[in-house]
Scaffold this motif. Structure first.
Motif, PDB file in Angstrom:
ATOM      1  N   ASN A 230       0.817  -1.213   0.000  1.00 45.43           N
ATOM      2  CA  ASN A 230       0.000   0.000   0.000  1.00 45.43           C
ATOM      3  C   ASN A 230       0.852   1.264   0.000  1.00 45.43           C
ATOM      4  OD1 ASN A 230      -2.448  -1.324  -0.116  1.00 45.43           O
ATOM      5  ND2 ASN A 230      -2.698  -1.422   2.095  1.00 45.43           N
TER       6      ASN A 230
ATOM      7  N   GLN B  50       0.741   4.209  -2.770  1.00 48.27           N
ATOM      8  CA  GLN B  50       0.563   5.607  -2.384  1.00 48.27           C
ATOM      9  C   GLN B  50       1.657   6.489  -2.971  1.00 48.27           C
ATOM     10  OE1 GLN B  50      -2.063   7.124  -0.396  1.00 48.27           O
ATOM     11  NE2 GLN B  50      -1.059   8.782  -1.517  1.00 48.27           N
TER      12      GLN B  50
ATOM     13  N   ARG C 299       0.383  12.054   1.195  1.00 43.07           N
ATOM     14  CA  ARG C 299      -0.397  10.829   1.413  1.00 43.07           C
ATOM     15  C   ARG C 299      -1.760  11.127   2.021  1.00 43.07           C
ATOM     16  NH1 ARG C 299       2.429   7.791   6.561  1.00 43.07           N
ATOM     17  NH2 ARG C 299       3.450   9.595   7.500  1.00 43.07           N
ATOM     18  N   LEU C 300      -1.901  12.307   2.620  1.00 43.72           N
ATOM     19  CA  LEU C 300      -3.210  12.790   3.045  1.00 43.72           C
ATOM     20  C   LEU C 300      -3.852  13.612   1.935  1.00 43.72           C
ATOM     21  CD1 LEU C 300      -2.336  14.051   6.665  1.00 43.72           C
ATOM     22  CD2 LEU C 300      -3.403  11.879   6.038  1.00 43.72           C
TER      23      LEU C 300
ATOM     24  N   HIS D  92      -5.907  11.934  -1.051  1.00 47.22           N
ATOM     25  CA  HIS D  92      -7.228  11.385  -0.702  1.00 47.22           C
ATOM     26  C   HIS D  92      -8.249  12.496  -0.469  1.00 47.22           C
ATOM     27  CE1 HIS D  92      -5.892   7.174  -0.335  1.00 47.22           C
ATOM     28  NE2 HIS D  92      -4.747   7.704   0.066  1.00 47.22           N
TER      29      HIS D  92
ATOM     30  N   HIS E 171      -6.002  17.514   9.856  1.00 49.33           N
ATOM     31  CA  HIS E 171      -5.594  16.115   9.917  1.00 49.33           C
ATOM     32  C   HIS E 171      -4.072  16.069   9.953  1.00 49.33           C
ATOM     33  CE1 HIS E 171      -6.429  11.770   8.257  1.00 49.33           C
ATOM     34  NE2 HIS E 171      -5.318  11.786   8.979  1.00 49.33           N
TER      35      HIS E 171
ATOM     36  N   ASP F  72      -3.450  11.164  13.923  1.00 47.59           N
ATOM     37  CA  ASP F  72      -2.941   9.837  13.619  1.00 47.59           C
ATOM     38  C   ASP F  72      -1.579   9.676  14.285  1.00 47.59           C
ATOM     39  OD1 ASP F  72      -1.762   7.579  12.461  1.00 47.59           O
ATOM     40  OD2 ASP F  72      -2.612   7.947  10.484  1.00 47.59           O
TER      41      ASP F  72
ATOM     42  N   MET G  31      -2.499   3.979   7.894  1.00 45.68           N
ATOM     43  CA  MET G  31      -3.226   4.080   6.620  1.00 45.68           C
ATOM     44  C   MET G  31      -2.801   3.001   5.642  1.00 45.68           C
ATOM     45  SD  MET G  31      -1.597   7.409   4.716  1.00 45.68           S
ATOM     46  CE  MET G  31      -2.123   8.487   6.033  1.00 45.68           C
ATOM     47  N   TYR G  32      -1.537   2.560   5.727  1.00 41.76           N
ATOM     48  CA  TYR G  32      -1.062   1.506   4.842  1.00 41.76           C
ATOM     49  C   TYR G  32      -1.530   0.132   5.327  1.00 41.76           C
ATOM     50  CZ  TYR G  32       2.083   5.334   3.593  1.00 41.76           C
ATOM     51  OH  TYR G  32       2.595   6.548   3.222  1.00 41.76           O
TER      52      TYR G  32
ATOM     53  N   TYR H  46      -9.175   2.599   6.534  1.00 41.54           N
ATOM     54  CA  TYR H  46      -8.696   3.860   7.106  1.00 41.54           C
ATOM     55  C   TYR H  46      -9.534   5.018   6.573  1.00 41.54           C
ATOM     56  CZ  TYR H  46      -5.319   7.571   8.373  1.00 41.54           C
ATOM     57  OH  TYR H  46      -4.702   8.697   8.882  1.00 41.54           O
ATOM     58  N   TRP H  47      -9.614   5.107   5.237  1.00 45.30           N
ATOM     59  CA  TRP H  47     -10.277   6.267   4.641  1.00 45.30           C
ATOM     60  C   TRP H  47     -11.790   6.200   4.769  1.00 45.30           C
ATOM     61  CZ3 TRP H  47      -7.833  10.491   4.320  1.00 45.30           C
ATOM     62  CH2 TRP H  47      -6.442  10.458   4.200  1.00 45.30           C
TER      63      TRP H  47
END
Length: 337
Positions: free
Chosen positions: A74, A78, A133-134, A137, A190, A217, A316-317, A323-324
């Motif tokens: 993952n 990403q 990575r945020l 999404h 976030h 997180d 998240m991975y 996660y999302w």
């Protein structure tokens, strides 16, 4: 009447020598503590410090090999998405000035005329690029995206990393920047790792109604506790005396002490919604901090998500779509018009 001066006895001479030796030893110890404490401050929060380079690992949890494979796959996906995103959306460099006069930089990714915004915050010694990575999404979900470089990181000025405490005031400045641009903005903050601590520390401050929710997180309870943990894990040293004297030096040099930089205290004052996320195999910020922080948050407008077998910043991975989907489901009620 004559006074006869007595010559020092052998015992007296020995005691005097011992006293001098003891004094020298105390002076040397104090000098060593002072040097070590100053080194710790520069190492941990100095802009050019090396505190980000660490290799401390916990034992692999049962089933950890399969989790590691998922994380690696993952993460690679990403990274490919990050490259494609920046190629298609180079972003606009923007800036504000902090309350103490620093030029702070960030990158803004405009997304049509949406009034949904995210401030995506990177971790310890990272840059806005680590927030991609945020960003990818949130952008795909229709958000305007702002990725600041926290002070003393990336293109932002500053000699000392704020560990979230100084950064909370800077984030308030970024909130003002958004609201001035879009008075109808509905803002999510976030952050990951130090960005998560910044998120929680910001959450304890008064924020405009535009700020709707927070997602943290793998954030820490306080700078004191995370540095104390690192002293033990990385160097095998107790908190006393180095952490005490280093905190005083940090206060003088950087403008904050380690105990006052408390996400836990700030979370206890947060009335807005917050989602807490953490990996069980985190070897940097102890997983136990998740429940401590969650329980400190008042109200019922909160949730927590655990990533089994995930290390630091790997939730998240490890969780992938879970996660999302959890993030979107949590935020949805608070972003309505």
């Amino acid at each position: 009447m004559e006074t006869t001066l007595q010559r020092p006895t052998r015992r007296h001479r020995l005691l005097r020598r011992l006293g001098i030796a003891l004094l020298v030893l105390v002076v040397l110890l104090l000098a060593a503590v002072g040097f070590g404490s100053n080194y710790l401050v520069e190492y941990a929060i100095g802009r050019s410090g090396d505190g980000g380079n660490r290799e401390v690992a916990l034992e692999v949890e049962p089933g950890g090999d399969s989790v590691e494979a998922t994380i690696a796959a993952n993460k690679a996906t990403q990274e490919t998405a990050n490259a494609a995103f920046t190629a298609a959306h180079p972003g606009q460099t923007v800036g504000i000035t902090s309350g103490d006069g620093l030029a702070l930089s960030g990158v803004y990714y405009q997304n049509g005329d949406s009034h949904r915004w995210v401030i995506a915050l990177h971790g310890y010694r990272g840059t806005h690029k680590d927030s991609l990575r945020l960003a990818t999404h949130y952008y795909d979900a229709g958000f305007q995206v702002l990725t600041p470089d926290l002070r003393a990181c990336g293109d932002s000025e500053g000699n000392y990393v704020g560990m979230g405490w100084l950064d909370r005031q800077d984030v308030l400045g970024w909130i003002d920047w958004i609201v001035a641009r879009d008075p109808e903005a509905r803002i999510v903050i976030h952050g990951i790792s130090m960005g998560a601590a910044t998120t929680m520390m910001t959450a304890g401050e008064p924020t405009p109604d535009n700020v709707r929710a927070f997602v943290e997180d793998c954030g820490y309870t306080s700078v004191w506790e995370v540095f104390g943990s690192e002293l033990g894990l990385r160097f095998g040293l107790p908190e006393f005396p180095l952490l005490y004297t280093a905190s005083a030096i940090a206060d003088a040099k950087a403008g904050y002490s380690f105990p006052e930089a408390s996400a836990l205290d700030q979370v206890s004052r947060c009335e807005k919604p917050m989602l807490f996320i953490h990996g069980t195999a985190d070897d940097f910020i102890p997983y136990a901090m998740l429940d401590t922080l969650y329980n400190a948050k008042p109200g019922t407008n909160k949730a927590e998500l655990t990533a089994q077998g995930a290390g630091h910043g790997e939730a998240m991975y490890a969780l992938g779509d879970t996660y999302w989907n959890t993030v979107w489901d949590f935020l949805a009620p608070y972003l309505a018009d």
